[in-house]
Design a protein around this motif. Structure first.
Motif, PDB file in Angstrom:
ATOM      1  N   ILE A 115       7.766   4.631   3.214  1.00 49.56           N
ATOM      2  CA  ILE A 115       7.109   4.956   1.947  1.00 49.56           C
ATOM      3  C   ILE A 115       7.928   4.427   0.772  1.00 49.56           C
ATOM      4  CG2 ILE A 115       6.436   6.866   0.429  1.00 49.56           C
ATOM      5  CD1 ILE A 115       5.784   8.416   3.097  1.00 49.56           C
ATOM      6  N   ALA A 116       9.240   4.609   0.812  1.00 46.19           N
ATOM      7  CA  ALA A 116      10.114   4.127  -0.268  1.00 46.19           C
ATOM      8  C   ALA A 116      10.062   2.604  -0.365  1.00 46.19           C
ATOM      9  CB  ALA A 116      11.549   4.594  -0.032  1.00 46.19           C
ATOM     10  N   GLY A 120       8.934   0.750  -3.734  1.00 46.52           N
ATOM     11  CA  GLY A 120       9.854  -0.188  -4.367  1.00 46.52           C
ATOM     12  C   GLY A 120       9.265  -1.581  -4.485  1.00 46.52           C
ATOM     13  N   THR A 121       8.559  -1.997  -3.457  1.00 45.91           N
ATOM     14  CA  THR A 121       7.918  -3.310  -3.492  1.00 45.91           C
ATOM     15  C   THR A 121       6.850  -3.348  -4.577  1.00 45.91           C
ATOM     16  OG1 THR A 121       8.367  -3.652  -1.145  1.00 45.91           O
ATOM     17  CG2 THR A 121       6.651  -5.010  -2.132  1.00 45.91           C
ATOM     18  N   ALA A 125       6.755  -5.788  -7.691  1.00 51.77           N
ATOM     19  CA  ALA A 125       5.582  -6.668  -7.753  1.00 51.77           C
ATOM     20  C   ALA A 125       4.984  -6.650  -9.148  1.00 51.77           C
ATOM     21  CB  ALA A 125       4.554  -6.223  -6.721  1.00 51.77           C
ATOM     22  N   ILE A 126       4.916  -5.482  -9.736  1.00 53.10           N
ATOM     23  CA  ILE A 126       4.372  -5.377 -11.095  1.00 53.10           C
ATOM     24  C   ILE A 126       5.361  -5.954 -12.107  1.00 53.10           C
ATOM     25  CG2 ILE A 126       3.724  -3.727 -12.898  1.00 53.10           C
ATOM     26  CD1 ILE A 126       2.401  -2.071 -10.632  1.00 53.10           C
ATOM     27  N   LEU A 141       4.494  -9.517   0.333  1.00 53.11           N
ATOM     28  CA  LEU A 141       3.879  -9.434  -0.983  1.00 53.11           C
ATOM     29  C   LEU A 141       3.094 -10.707  -1.265  1.00 53.11           C
ATOM     30  CD1 LEU A 141       3.803  -7.804  -3.664  1.00 53.11           C
ATOM     31  CD2 LEU A 141       5.916  -8.949  -4.291  1.00 53.11           C
ATOM     32  N   VAL A 142       1.869 -10.535  -1.754  1.00 50.12           N
ATOM     33  CA  VAL A 142       1.056 -11.699  -2.078  1.00 50.12           C
ATOM     34  C   VAL A 142       0.134 -11.364  -3.247  1.00 50.12           C
ATOM     35  CG1 VAL A 142      -0.755 -11.159  -0.394  1.00 50.12           C
ATOM     36  CG2 VAL A 142      -0.434 -13.511  -1.107  1.00 50.12           C
ATOM     37  N   LYS A 143      -0.071 -12.376  -4.099  1.00 46.48           N
ATOM     38  CA  LYS A 143      -1.051 -12.246  -5.176  1.00 46.48           C
ATOM     39  C   LYS A 143      -2.360 -12.839  -4.686  1.00 46.48           C
ATOM     40  CE  LYS A 143       1.480 -14.083  -8.644  1.00 46.48           C
ATOM     41  NZ  LYS A 143       1.808 -14.530 -10.012  1.00 46.48           N
TER      42      LYS A 143
END
Length: 179
Positions: A115-116, A120-121, A125-126, A141-143
């Motif tokens: 969960i952490a 954190g990701t 990411a933001i 992570l992907v946009k």
């Protein structure tokens, strides 16, 4: 005296059991619904920072559709095509997608670590949403499209689990709630 000791032992056992339940012993337990725990933790984290994160069924459906499309993509058969590539190429809209292998975690410590890691990701990411190099260097992570999310913007979140390339994943989708 024996009866008193047995009664005292029974009362002590009952008190300990109630204490453990009241304190959350066992925590999430082995039957954790990790997807909902991740979503709840993000909503709570945003709330404590006086921001808004809203979990919606529409976002859950979008995450499920993304997994379905990625899994069905013929490119998934190619061992050189990554899960990240499949998600990027099969999504529509303007989202951030965070994905991690998903399985039953036995200990509360590992569940909390999972969960952490997701939280954190999301924060990073933001923070780095405009930095394409940051996204290129991150395996989970992907946009999708061109998401624009500021650190204080309200977000909508949703998640789904499913199998992509013979492995189970949890996919968390995030979008700007103002968009």
């Amino acid at each position: 005296m024996k009866l008193f000791k047995k009664l005292a032992a029974a009362v002590l056992v009952a008190a300990l059991a109630l204490t453990m339940v009241g304190c959350g012993a066992g925590g999430m337990g082995s039957a954790i619904d990790l997807k909902n725990e991740v979503l709840n933790a993000i909503e709570d984290d945003y709330y404590t920072d006086n921001k808004t994160a809203t979990h919606t069924t529409a976002m859950d459906a979008a995450a499920a559709k993304l997994i379905e499309n990625a899994a069905a993509d013929e490119a998934a058969k190619d061992e050189n095509v990554t899960v990240k590539d499949l998600l990027r190429n099969n999504g529509t809209g303007n989202y951030i997608a965070i994905f991690m292998p998903y399985g039953q975690l036995s200990t509360e410590l590992m569940q909390q670590a999972y969960i952490a890691e997701m939280k954190g990701t999301l924060e990073n990411a933001i923070r780095y949403v405009a930095n394409d190099e940051y996204y290129a260097d991150r395996d989970m992570l992907v946009k999708i499209g061109s998401p624009v999310i500021g650190k204080d913007d309200p977000i909508e979140i949703g998640a789904a689990t499913g199998k992509i390339k013979d492995k189970n994943y949890l996919v968390l989708l995030v979008q700007n709630a103002k968009a």
